[in-house]
Design a protein around this motif. Structure first.
Motif, mmCIF file in Angstrom:
data_model
loop_
_atom_site.group_PDB
_atom_site.id
_atom_site.type_symbol
_atom_site.label_atom_id
_atom_site.label_comp_id
_atom_site.label_asym_id
_atom_site.label_seq_id
_atom_site.Cartn_x
_atom_site.Cartn_y
_atom_site.Cartn_z
ATOM 1 N N GLN A 95 0.801 -1.221 0.000
ATOM 2 C CA GLN A 95 0.000 0.000 0.000
ATOM 3 C C GLN A 95 0.845 1.288 0.000
ATOM 4 O OE1 GLN A 95 -3.066 0.214 -0.680
ATOM 5 N NE2 GLN A 95 -3.908 -1.817 -0.233
ATOM 6 N N ASN A 102 0.201 6.759 -6.761
ATOM 7 C CA ASN A 102 -1.041 7.501 -6.980
ATOM 8 C C ASN A 102 -0.830 8.999 -6.809
ATOM 9 O OD1 ASN A 102 -3.272 5.811 -7.768
ATOM 10 N ND2 ASN A 102 -3.190 4.832 -5.755
ATOM 11 N N ASN A 109 -7.454 10.821 -4.529
ATOM 12 C CA ASN A 109 -8.524 9.993 -3.961
ATOM 13 C C ASN A 109 -8.054 8.557 -3.755
ATOM 14 O OD1 ASN A 109 -10.454 12.049 -3.828
ATOM 15 N ND2 ASN A 109 -11.137 11.685 -5.933
ATOM 16 N N ARG A 110 -7.400 8.013 -4.771
ATOM 17 C CA ARG A 110 -6.875 6.650 -4.642
ATOM 18 C C ARG A 110 -5.743 6.596 -3.619
ATOM 19 N NH1 ARG A 110 -8.249 2.856 -8.678
ATOM 20 N NH2 ARG A 110 -9.616 3.714 -10.284
ATOM 21 N N ASP A 113 -7.263 6.287 -0.329
ATOM 22 C CA ASP A 113 -7.713 4.915 -0.089
ATOM 23 C C ASP A 113 -6.536 4.034 0.341
ATOM 24 O OD1 ASP A 113 -10.311 5.535 -0.717
ATOM 25 O OD2 ASP A 113 -10.220 4.751 -2.776
ATOM 26 N N ASN A 114 -5.379 4.232 -0.309
ATOM 27 C CA ASN A 114 -4.194 3.463 0.065
ATOM 28 C C ASN A 114 -3.803 3.724 1.517
ATOM 29 O OD1 ASN A 114 -2.900 4.266 -3.171
ATOM 30 N ND2 ASN A 114 -3.744 2.286 -2.559
ATOM 31 N N GLY A 116 -5.745 4.878 3.934
ATOM 32 C CA GLY A 116 -6.777 4.347 4.815
ATOM 33 C C GLY A 116 -6.684 2.846 4.954
ATOM 34 N N ALA A 117 -6.457 2.148 3.825
ATOM 35 C CA ALA A 117 -6.356 0.690 3.857
ATOM 36 C C ALA A 117 -5.150 0.247 4.675
ATOM 37 C CB ALA A 117 -6.256 0.149 2.429
ATOM 38 N N ALA A 133 -10.503 -2.989 6.033
ATOM 39 C CA ALA A 133 -10.889 -1.752 5.346
ATOM 40 C C ALA A 133 -11.818 -2.005 4.165
ATOM 41 C CB ALA A 133 -9.648 -1.007 4.862
ATOM 42 N N LEU A 135 -11.360 -1.726 0.956
ATOM 43 C CA LEU A 135 -11.342 -0.615 -0.001
ATOM 44 C C LEU A 135 -10.981 -1.064 -1.420
ATOM 45 C CD1 LEU A 135 -9.685 2.177 2.176
ATOM 46 C CD2 LEU A 135 -12.055 2.034 1.409
ATOM 47 N N ASN A 136 -10.565 -2.315 -1.577
ATOM 48 C CA ASN A 136 -10.295 -2.872 -2.906
ATOM 49 C C ASN A 136 -9.361 -1.981 -3.731
ATOM 50 O OD1 ASN A 136 -10.540 -4.839 -4.921
ATOM 51 N ND2 ASN A 136 -12.240 -3.749 -5.916
ATOM 52 N N THR A 137 -8.226 -1.623 -3.147
ATOM 53 C CA THR A 137 -7.269 -0.763 -3.857
ATOM 54 C C THR A 137 -6.574 -1.525 -4.974
ATOM 55 O OG1 THR A 137 -5.544 -1.323 -2.249
ATOM 56 C CG2 THR A 137 -6.851 0.657 -1.815
#
Length: 265
Positions: A95, A102, A109-110, A113-114, A116-117, A133, A135-137
């Motif tokens: 991540q 990103n 935004n992505r 997500d990284n 947060g995950a 999480a 979040l399907n990163t």
């Protein structure tokens, strides 16, 4: 042999390949392989095809002798839940480098997500063993970043042990290794082999999930090399466009998760 020596040798080999590729004249498409193969040849710039086919055969033999049998044992011994935890852990370790790429691609935004995950799964998912999480990163690497920046794809390459690549993707692979905060922390603490261990485990896990799919592709392929080359490029296009192109996915066949574009890769 230390990791620095291995990486130094790998970088030198990739540099030499890139130099040879940059001065190579366009190869002549295969004349008697059939229309389907000719179409796949036109899709991918492959001036080093004889060398690539040689390394493809070497990798195929290594897969048959080592990777596939180990992957079958891995799948047979470990329950699916354990294997999913292994994949979750490896994804969580990746991540930070996904986040960096990103940010470099301007997709905050992505990147969020990284972040947060990573923090959620690290602290609440037992170090990343469980994907709390959800979040399907998506995987992001420097090869994709270079594509977004407009760097040319370069010739198609088949790298020993690593598998399908391009000069841009191979350069990105080296950049990712040195930019990855996890690898940096490992080097600073004298455990440089972490990067190799991650790659090997990831390769075995990925291979275990693609045994039947890859066998089916090989069985139905007119030219297995040309099919893999075409599917690799579609897969890379899909990654760069964040799924917008929705091509057929190529099962991972390398020691690198993941360890494989038309306009950007």
């Amino acid at each position: 042999m230390g990791l620095r020596i291995i990486l130094s040798s790998a970088v030198k080999q990739m540099t030499a390949i890139a130099i040879v590729a940059s001065i190579s004249a366009c190869a002549t498409p295969p004349a008697k392989e059939g229309k389907a193969v000719a179409v796949m040849y036109d899709e991918v710039y492959d001036p080093l095809e004889p060398m690539n086919r040689y390394f493809f055969d070497v990798n195929y033999a290594l897969d048959a002798l080592f990777l596939k049998p180990v992957a079958e044992i891995y799948r047979g011994v470990l329950p699916l839940g354990v294997r999913n935890s292994v994949r979750n852990f490896l994804t969580n370790l990746s991540q930070p480098i996904y986040l960096i790429n990103n940010v470099l691609q301007g997709d905050l935004n992505r990147a969020g997500d990284n972040m947060g995950a990573f923090f959620t799964n690290t602290f609440f998912g037992v170090g990343g063993l469980f994907d709390v999480a959800q979040l399907n990163t998506q995987k992001e690497d420097m090869g994709q970043t270079f594509a977004i920046w407009g760097a040319p794809e370069g010739p198609y390459l088949v790298l020993p042990l690593i598998g399908p690549s391009t000069t841009r993707a191979a350069t990105g692979m080296v950049a990712d290794y040195f930019a990855d905060p996890v690898n940096y922390a490992a080097r600073e603490n004298g455990i440089e082999e972490v990067g190799i261990y991650r790659g090997v485990v990831s390769g075995i896990d990925s291979r275990s999930r693609s045994i039947e799919a890859l066998d089916e592709i090989e069985k139905n392929a007119i030219d297995f090399y040309a099919t893999v080359r075409s599917l690799y490029r579609q897969h890379r296009t899909n990654l760069i466009l964040n799924g917008a192109s929705n091509p057929t996915q190529l099962p991972n066949m390398s020691f690198d998760d993941d360890k494989t574009a038309s306009t950007k890769e």
